[in-house]
Design a protein around this motif. Structure first.
Motif, PDB file in Angstrom:
ATOM      1  N   ASP A 284       0.893  -1.139  -0.003  1.00 52.07           N
ATOM      2  CA  ASP A 284      -0.075  -0.173   0.101  1.00 52.07           C
ATOM      3  C   ASP A 284       0.874   1.115   0.071  1.00 52.07           C
ATOM      4  O   ASP A 284       1.522   1.887   1.042  1.00 52.07           O
ATOM      5  CB  ASP A 284      -0.994  -0.065   1.268  1.00 52.07           C
ATOM      6  CG  ASP A 284      -2.076   0.970   1.107  1.00 52.07           C
ATOM      7  OD1 ASP A 284      -1.856   2.052   0.392  1.00 52.07           O
ATOM      8  OD2 ASP A 284      -3.040   0.723   1.784  1.00 52.07           O
TER       9      ASP A 284
ATOM     10  N   GLY B  14       0.348   4.294  -0.931  1.00 56.24           N
ATOM     11  CA  GLY B  14      -0.233   5.555  -0.761  1.00 56.24           C
ATOM     12  C   GLY B  14      -0.164   5.766   0.979  1.00 56.24           C
ATOM     13  O   GLY B  14       0.083   7.107   1.184  1.00 56.24           O
ATOM     14  N   ARG B  15       0.021   4.601   1.626  1.00 57.24           N
ATOM     15  CA  ARG B  15       0.043   4.796   3.097  1.00 57.24           C
ATOM     16  C   ARG B  15       1.418   4.518   3.339  1.00 57.24           C
ATOM     17  O   ARG B  15       1.843   5.158   4.499  1.00 57.24           O
ATOM     18  CB  ARG B  15      -0.941   3.848   3.739  1.00 57.24           C
ATOM     19  CG  ARG B  15      -2.382   4.071   3.384  1.00 57.24           C
ATOM     20  CD  ARG B  15      -3.513   3.299   4.260  1.00 57.24           C
ATOM     21  NE  ARG B  15      -3.625   3.621   5.565  1.00 57.24           N
ATOM     22  CZ  ARG B  15      -4.259   3.099   6.133  1.00 57.24           C
ATOM     23  NH1 ARG B  15      -5.385   2.139   5.804  1.00 57.24           N
ATOM     24  NH2 ARG B  15      -4.627   3.613   7.585  1.00 57.24           N
TER      25      ARG B  15
ATOM     26  N   VAL C  33       2.785   7.218  -6.315  1.00 54.92           N
ATOM     27  CA  VAL C  33       1.941   8.093  -5.258  1.00 54.92           C
ATOM     28  C   VAL C  33       1.529   9.346  -5.783  1.00 54.92           C
ATOM     29  O   VAL C  33       2.221  10.275  -6.031  1.00 54.92           O
ATOM     30  CB  VAL C  33       2.737   8.107  -3.927  1.00 54.92           C
ATOM     31  CG1 VAL C  33       1.772   8.974  -2.990  1.00 54.92           C
ATOM     32  CG2 VAL C  33       3.304   6.900  -3.504  1.00 54.92           C
TER      33      VAL C  33
END
Length: 993
Positions: free
Chosen positions: A389, A391-392, A427
């Motif tokens: 993940d 993005g996180r 991202v």
């Protein structure tokens, strides 16, 4: 239920335990020692350490730390944090802070609850943190020995390795034992630990110990200890063959053998099957729980596991109990971990992709929510990355990078910066999340790379940014150029000045901030060290004006420092000294600027021949550094500055000890080169020519690379090349561009502090070349002396004498001019003029003369007297040379004295002459002056002050006089002198020499 997990007694490790105990005994006796314990996974490193620490806990303070496996980017200082927590738990917060001394605030970097809020924790940087931990362990070891255990350093981050390396180097005479363990099979070529281990191997206080596999008889003993009964031959052969003598595998096989229903063939054939065998026999819910735990890491908090595990509290408790009962898990009050990391790795490797993402995401969310305490951002980043993940993972990595920077964990900071750059394009709004543009992130990452010691990679990254077509304003471009200039200088490579001037062009006067001031002071410093003194003064003066405009006391101090030093070198001694003194006042309260002042002030006093002042200044700085808790970091530079004045004062043992201590702590590049030069020459003058030549060959590349950037280094290296070459009979080497040729370099600019001593060495080489040319032993047909003739040598001497005349304003110029005159004296210019050597000998007795010149000039005067046919005078002077050289430890002079005595049939034992008339007692003119003052009742110190020589030199003269007169006391000497007419013969005014 399975068998007991391990043998109640440790099998096959008696000799290993004795080895650790022997090291501990040495530590308890007062000598810091370290042990690096290696071996393959499952070999029993932890068991051995458990037995060892249990045996010493009654007499030692034992603290332990565990490295954490977070993949390629380790959490900063994870094991050191464990050490601090263990220490606080055992001794209490207040006791730890008290033991940490003046740098205690920096401990907040490791454990925030320890650091007082009132102090600036970043003052002193990573060096202060390292020093504080060393001071802490030193203080604790005064009460009882301290054993520091760090396990699995193959997972350690760069900051931890740097701290551990510092501790191993810095802790020498303290009762501290450091024990490090690592898996040998996990340290492949290119692994960061390899360089760390190579560095430790150069330290004599470190022992490497590798654990070997058990023998068949040991495996049998282990089996009996676990099972309580013996095994049949077939079974033990099977267990031994399958385990290959690895204790952990023996335990697993025995446990499975107890539970199996069939014969031995049912035991696992592969390592993976063996590691998963116990796991696969557990209930499905327990297996699910263990898969979750495997994603959590080496050690998982109960609160975290409760948050991530989806089975509910009852299922969790049931699963944990079964896993513990089956010897898969172990637990303490709050955490769970696998009995062996190999099992955890095998289960984690067996996760399905969906499980891997889900479990790691669960741990990342729980950590971000604060479950289990303050989250370690590096761990959060690690879990989001494994969950894929990005993005996180991106903002978590940004936070981790900031945390690493705050903790001086530069290698981790750099790795996290590279991680951000790697996922940047995946991202959306990456620049917004990180708070800077991609090129700014690259610049920040390059800075971390440089601070971590990866300067080549830092330069490559800056070059990549500079080549990026991204729009940047002039200030950003200037910062990039400045950074690259600093990185090049850090590696001792050329190009810094041009880059700094390009940067300055982009920062016009009036620009807010300190950037222009920093560029100006940097340019002033770079021009000064290459000898462009006028330009250095111009930049320093402009930097001073800029500092007034911006109100920067630090830049004002640095500008005064550089401007003062440059002016002194330029011949403006009084104004330069006044300006240099203001740098100290302006630096008040600024540790960095004050350190810079003390370094330059002590160095300049040494160059001016004020050796006592130079030493006092350097040692004052060292004492202040010790008070601040940075004696072995920033204070190391000042300690290095004490070496040359100690050598000049004749305190050679102190100087050599300080050199070795400083080099062991790895000072900055330039200071390493200075120290190595001093050590080579000190070794040479002690009489060990071979070792001096070997050291020069070993360090030559680094010394010559820096000599292209610094006048000080260039001429320091030239002196090494010339003196080692002369002593080793390598006249061609001494004549090379790195030696005598240093004065013919196209960019040579006069700087008397460095020129003058080198000119005396060059004159000695020139005289030797003349002798070789006259005797036909010089090859003028080819090689470095091709075409050399008397006219060329005469022209070279004329150029050098012109340079001497130009630099006669320097306080020590009379000494070096007298030496050049003596080395090149006589009708053939080969150094056989008695009067010239008498003048040089008189100068060598002055306080500004390095101690070695007294016996050296006495030896050369004896040689000249032999050549002139004055055997009695040569005999007396040779005895003085031997006495002075013996007192100093100048083996090279003693070797020369023995050779002269052999050639000229002179006596070295100093047998006294019979008493008689004044004409039958041979005293030199200086000795008659000293005798006159002895008769007046003056002490050695008073004689030295009257004759402008050191007390030590006066003492040598007094000893020579007593020996020649054949008396034992000064009173007897005065009586004999009066009776023999010596005082009448020496009557007259004693003038300043």
């Amino acid at each position: 239920m399975s068998l007991p997990t391990t043998s109640p007694t440790m099998i096959g490790r008696a000799s290993d335990l004795r080895a650790l105990q022997a090291v501990f005994d040495a530590v308890a006796a007062g000598e810091s020692r370290s042990v690096v314990l290696s071996g393959e996974a499952g070999i029993g490193k932890t068991r051995l350490l458990t037995e060892f620490t249990r045996s010493v806990r009654s007499s030692a303070l034992v603290i332990t730390g565990q490295c954490v496996d977070l993949g390629e980017v380790a959490a900063p200082y994870a094991p050191v944090l464990g050490l601090m927590k263990d220490l606080v738990a055992q001794r209490g917060r207040d006791a730890v802070l008290e033991a940490a001394g003046p740098g205690k605030a920096s401990l907040a970097t490791l454990l925030p609850t320890l650091g007082p809020d009132a102090e600036d924790q970043r003052e002193g940087g990573v060096g202060r943190l390292h020093e504080t931990v060393a001071v802490l362990f030193e203080a604790l070891s005064r009460d009882r020995p301290v054993v520091v255990v760090v396990e699995d350093v193959h997972w350690a981050d760069g900051a931890t390795l740097s701290l551990l390396a510092f501790l191993v180097r810095a802790l020498t005479c303290d009762r501290v034992m450091i024990v490090l363990t690592f898996r040998s099979e996990d340290v492949s070529r290119g692994h960061p630990l390899r360089g760390f281990l190579a560095e430790l191997d150069r330290t004599r206080r470190v022992e490497r110990h590798s654990l070997e596999r058990l023998s068949r008889s040991d495996v049998l003993r282990q089996a009996i200890a676990i099972r309580g009964t013996s095994l049949d031959t077939v079974s033990i052969d099977s267990v031994y063959a399958r385990s290959e003598g690895v204790p952990f595998f023996v335990e697993e096989l025995l446990g499975l053998d107890q539970d199996r229903d069939g014969d031995g063939d049912e035991l696992p054939d592969t390592l993976r099957e063996l590691l998963l065998a116990r796991y696969e026999r557990l209930a499905p819910t327990t297996q699910q729980l263990l898969r979750v735990i495997s994603a959590g890491g080496v050690c998982v908090e109960h609160a975290l596991l409760e948050r991530v595990f989806a089975g509910g509290p009852d299922a969790l408790d049931t699963g944990v109990r079964e896993a513990i009962g089956s010897n898969v898990l172990v637990a303490d009050a709050t955490t769970y971990e696998f009995r062996h990391a190999l099992v955890r790795e095998a289960i984690h490797d067996d996760l399905l992709p969906g499980e891997r993402s889900r479990f790691h995401a669960g741990f990342a969310e729980a950590l971000e929510a604060g479950v289990g305490g303050e989250p370690v951002a590096a761990a959060v980043s690690h879990h989001w990355m494994l969950a894929r993940d990005f993005g996180r993972a991106f903002p978590a990595t940004v936070r981790a990078m900031e945390q690493a920077h705050a903790a001086y964990a530069y290698s981790t900071e750099a790795q996290l910066g590279e991680r951000l750059l790697e996922i940047w394009d995946q991202v959306p709004d990456a620049a917004t999340l990180v708070g800077r543009s991609r090129s700014e992130l690259m610049r920040r990452t390059a800075s971390a790379l440089r601070n971590a010691g990866w300067t080549d990679r830092a330069i490559a990254m800056v070059d990549e940014v500079l080549a990026t077509p991204e729009d940047r304003d002039d200030l950003d471009q200037a910062k990039l150029l400045r950074d690259k200039a600093f990185y090049l200088a850090n590696l001792g490579r050329p190009g810094s000045v041009d880059l700094l001037e390009q940067a300055l062009d982009r920062v016009p006067p009036g620009t807010p901030g300190d950037l222009r001031g920093v560029l100006l002071t940097s340019l002033g410093a770079r021009h000064m060290i290459v000898g462009r003194l006028e330009r250095a003064i111009e930049y320093a003066d402009e930097a001073a004006r800029e500092a007034v405009r911006t109100g920067s006391a630090r830049n004002a101090s640095v500008a005064a420092n550089i401007g003062g030093i440059a002016r002194i070198h330029h011949g403006e001694l009084e104004s330069g000294s006044r300006m240099l003194a203001t740098a100290e006042t302006l630096a008040d309260g600024d540790g960095s600027a004050l350190l810079r002042y003390r370094v330059n002030a002590s160095d300049m006093a040494n160059l001016l021949g004020s050796y006592e002042d130079a030493l006092a200044s350097a040692l004052e700085g060292v004492a202040r550094a010790k008070e601040l808790g940075v004696e072995r970091s920033s204070g190391l530079i000042l300690s290095s500055n004490a070496v040359d004045p100690l050598v000049a004062l004749g305190r050679w043992d102190e100087a050599e000890e300080r050199v070795h201590r400083a080099l062991a702590l790895q000072p900055p590049l330039a200071f390493s080169v200075y120290l190595r030069q001093s050590l080579i020459l000190l070794t040479l003058w002690r009489g060990d020519t071979e070792s001096a030549a070997t050291m020069y060959r070993r360090w030559r590349k680094g010394m010559l690379s820096l000599s292209g950037l610094e006048v000080q280094t260039r001429f320091g290296v030239a002196r090494v090349v010339m003196q080692v070459g002369l002593a080793a009979g390598d006249l061609a080497g001494a004549w090379s561009p790195a030696g005598v040729g240093v004065f013919d370099a196209p960019d040579h600019r006069p700087m008397p502090a460095y020129d003058l001593p080198a000119l005396a060495d060059a004159a000695r080489v020139l005289a030797r070349v003349r002798v070789a040319l006259a005797t036909g032993t010089l090859d003028v047909a080819s090689g470095p002396f091709a075409g050399v003739d008397d006219d060329q040598l005469r022209q070279l001497e004329e150029r050098w004498r012109a340079l001497l005349a130009e630099e006669r304003f320097w306080p020590t110029a009379p000494l070096w001019s007298a030496l050049v005159d003596a080395e090149l004296g006589g009708p053939d210019g080969t150094g056989d003029d008695v009067g010239a050597w008498e003048a040089a000998r008189a100068m060598a007795e002055r306080p500004f003369a390095p101690a070695v010149l007294a016996p050296y000039t006495a030896l050369r005067l004896a040689e000249a007297r032999v050549a002139a046919g004055d055997r009695p005078g040569a005999q007396d002077t040779l005895v003085v040379a031997v006495a002075e050289a013996t007192t100093l430890g100048a083996g090279l002079v003693l070797d020369g004295a023995r050779a002269l005595a052999e050639r000229a049939s002179l006596n070295l034992d100093g047998r006294p002459r019979a008493r008689g008339t004044s004409g039958s007692i041979e005293l030199t003119a200086r000795e008659r002056q000293v005798l006159q003052l002895i008769s007046e009742g003056l002490s050695n110190r008073q004689i030295g002050e009257r004759l402008f020589i050191s007390a030590k030199t006066a003492s040598v003269h007094v000893s020579a006089i007593l020996r020649k007169l054949g008396v034992a006391t000064r009173t007897e000497a005065a009586m004999v002198a009066g009776a023999s007419g010596l005082l009448t013969a020496s009557a007259g005014r004693i003038d300043r020499p």
